[in-house]
Design an enzyme around this catalytic site. Sequence first.
Site, PDB file in Angstrom:
ATOM      1  N   THR A 203       1.017  -1.108  -0.136  1.00 42.27           N
ATOM      2  CA  THR A 203       0.072  -0.015   0.084  1.00 42.27           C
ATOM      3  C   THR A 203       0.964   1.295  -0.081  1.00 42.27           C
ATOM      4  O   THR A 203       0.192   2.260  -0.280  1.00 42.27           O
ATOM      5  CB  THR A 203      -0.901   0.111   1.244  1.00 42.27           C
ATOM      6  OG1 THR A 203      -0.204  -0.279   2.226  1.00 42.27           O
ATOM      7  CG2 THR A 203      -1.768  -1.112   1.110  1.00 42.27           C
TER       8      THR A 203
ATOM      9  N   SER B 100       7.957   4.462   6.480  1.00 42.49           N
ATOM     10  CA  SER B 100       7.237   5.015   7.166  1.00 42.49           C
ATOM     11  C   SER B 100       7.654   4.865   8.867  1.00 42.49           C
ATOM     12  O   SER B 100       8.802   5.133   9.184  1.00 42.49           O
ATOM     13  CB  SER B 100       5.904   4.652   7.089  1.00 42.49           C
ATOM     14  OG  SER B 100       4.879   5.118   7.798  1.00 42.49           O
TER      15      SER B 100
ATOM     16  N   ARG C 210       1.819  10.722   9.239  1.00 43.09           N
ATOM     17  CA  ARG C 210       0.915  10.261  10.383  1.00 43.09           C
ATOM     18  C   ARG C 210       0.996  11.152  11.652  1.00 43.09           C
ATOM     19  O   ARG C 210       2.264  12.125  11.787  1.00 43.09           O
ATOM     20  CB  ARG C 210       1.101   9.073  10.951  1.00 43.09           C
ATOM     21  CG  ARG C 210       1.123   7.778   9.692  1.00 43.09           C
ATOM     22  CD  ARG C 210       1.128   6.418  10.248  1.00 43.09           C
ATOM     23  NE  ARG C 210       1.119   5.620   9.354  1.00 43.09           N
ATOM     24  CZ  ARG C 210       0.762   4.262   9.231  1.00 43.09           C
ATOM     25  NH1 ARG C 210       0.541   3.868  10.580  1.00 43.09           N
ATOM     26  NH2 ARG C 210       1.090   3.237   8.247  1.00 43.09           N
TER      27      ARG C 210
ATOM     28  N   SER D 149      -5.325   4.312  10.909  1.00 45.55           N
ATOM     29  CA  SER D 149      -3.884   4.269  11.340  1.00 45.55           C
ATOM     30  C   SER D 149      -3.259   5.778  11.523  1.00 45.55           C
ATOM     31  O   SER D 149      -2.320   5.871  11.387  1.00 45.55           O
ATOM     32  CB  SER D 149      -2.889   3.603  10.356  1.00 45.55           C
ATOM     33  OG  SER D 149      -3.263   4.002   8.919  1.00 45.55           O
TER      34      SER D 149
END
Length: 534
Positions: A30, A133, A296, A380
Amino acid sequence: MLANIPRLVTAYYAERPDPSIAEQRVAFGTSGHRGSAFNIAFNERHILAITQAICRYREQNQIDGPLFVGMDTHALSEPAFASALEVLAANGVETMIDRDRGYTPTPVVSHAILNYNRGRKSHLADGIVITPSHNPPEDGGFKYNPLHGGPADTRTTGWIEKEANRLLAGNFSEVKRVPFERAIKASTTHLHDYVDAYTKELAGVVDMAAIRGAKLKLGVDPLGGAGVHYWGAINDRYGIAAEVVNDAVDPTFRFMTVDWDGKIRMDCSSPYAMQRLISLRDRFDIAFANDTDHDRHGIVTRSTGLMNPNHYLAAVISYLFRERARWRGDAAVGKTVVSSAIIDRVTAKLGRRLIEVPVGFKWFVDGLLDGSVGFGGEESAGASFLRINGGVWTTDKDGIVLGLLAAEITARTGRDPGERYAEITREFGAPVYARIDVPATPEQKEILKGISPEKVDARTLGGEKIESMLSVAPGNNQPIGGLKMVAPSGWCAMRPSGTENVYKIYAESFRDENHLRQIQDDAQAIIAGAFARG
């Protein structure tokens, strides 16, 4: 338990992947290709092949504008950057790198692509972000953002993956490359001030004047990530006083508290990884952290401590769609199928349309681009939203503006997002939500990925009649890569991880913890039955 960084970088250059072994091939999940050099899953030859494949993709699609490149602070990002630049320079690609050879957050690259392409019809830009990430220190990651500035769709990543693996299996004669010292000085390599270009426009997406006027005490923990040096520029430009509680950049990330499974992971939504900032909650009016590439967010409030990502998304949606008067009247709310149903209830009260999509931020790109989606978010802790004037800000997740938005909400309403969420639960109920990660073999993951309502004979979930079973998302009719079941007081979803050998069970109850466990037990039984049949 700290990663041996010299050995990791040596493995990046010394180990050669075997394309006949599935785990050593290029695989775009993803969020691009990820892996560790220790596992021969992220090595020099992977990056050379992927970058050459991207160059061919650009040629085939007549993309001849600049390519914006950013990287995070993981140890493998620097060597991957060097490898990529050697190929880009040899292919004559106009490449934009950070002015100071510094680190660049994912949303900053997306913002740069969109800003460059605004108003243009030709010579359009795209980008590469080098990041795994929030993954552990020994991991590397490499992803492609095409002309729209967001994550590439599966058709694009599928083409790049296939071409990269073809090159990986060959003798590399088709991979163009020049030495790094020539690549960094090439006429096609340009220095770009990412920091200034991004920070000077923040007032167009967040009310920075309100934050400054409220004189809030803000705490920021970049978790050793790519945005660590952005906060000085933000403070200076807007006259706010965000205190960076830790400005260390260390590829071992030794300053982190370990995550739930004992691994070092820069997950800003994890109460385990966020212990430092949580312990400082009373020192600040609002505090926030970001993962390593800053796409994030983790929000720490005085009222509740670290907010569950779903709770914060609900609070943000409730606020934004009332306060952003210049957004389109039909601008929708975007959520993934595994996000909390409290979002559905908040959206219905606002009179807005809900678009529920599979996991992956790529599904929000088109809506954010044309303004038909005002906000897109994932459970998330990844989200982005439109500029104040209703124009596109980023088409990738932006943890920086989600943190600043928490400060705006506090400044303009006098209540932090935790208090705002408490008000929401008084109106709509207080759901209990959890995600379970369970080890799984690749074969089991394939079985779960192919599960469908026709293959499940269950009729109840948590003691209630199942109202619907979904294998495609209602918002865009795309496969969710698993199954979601909905009952009157709760739901669950099960799907395999795209990057790890685990499957995930998402579950939520609008009753209590016992009901949640009952839903989880029912989900486990359904999965066990599928594995037995499979």
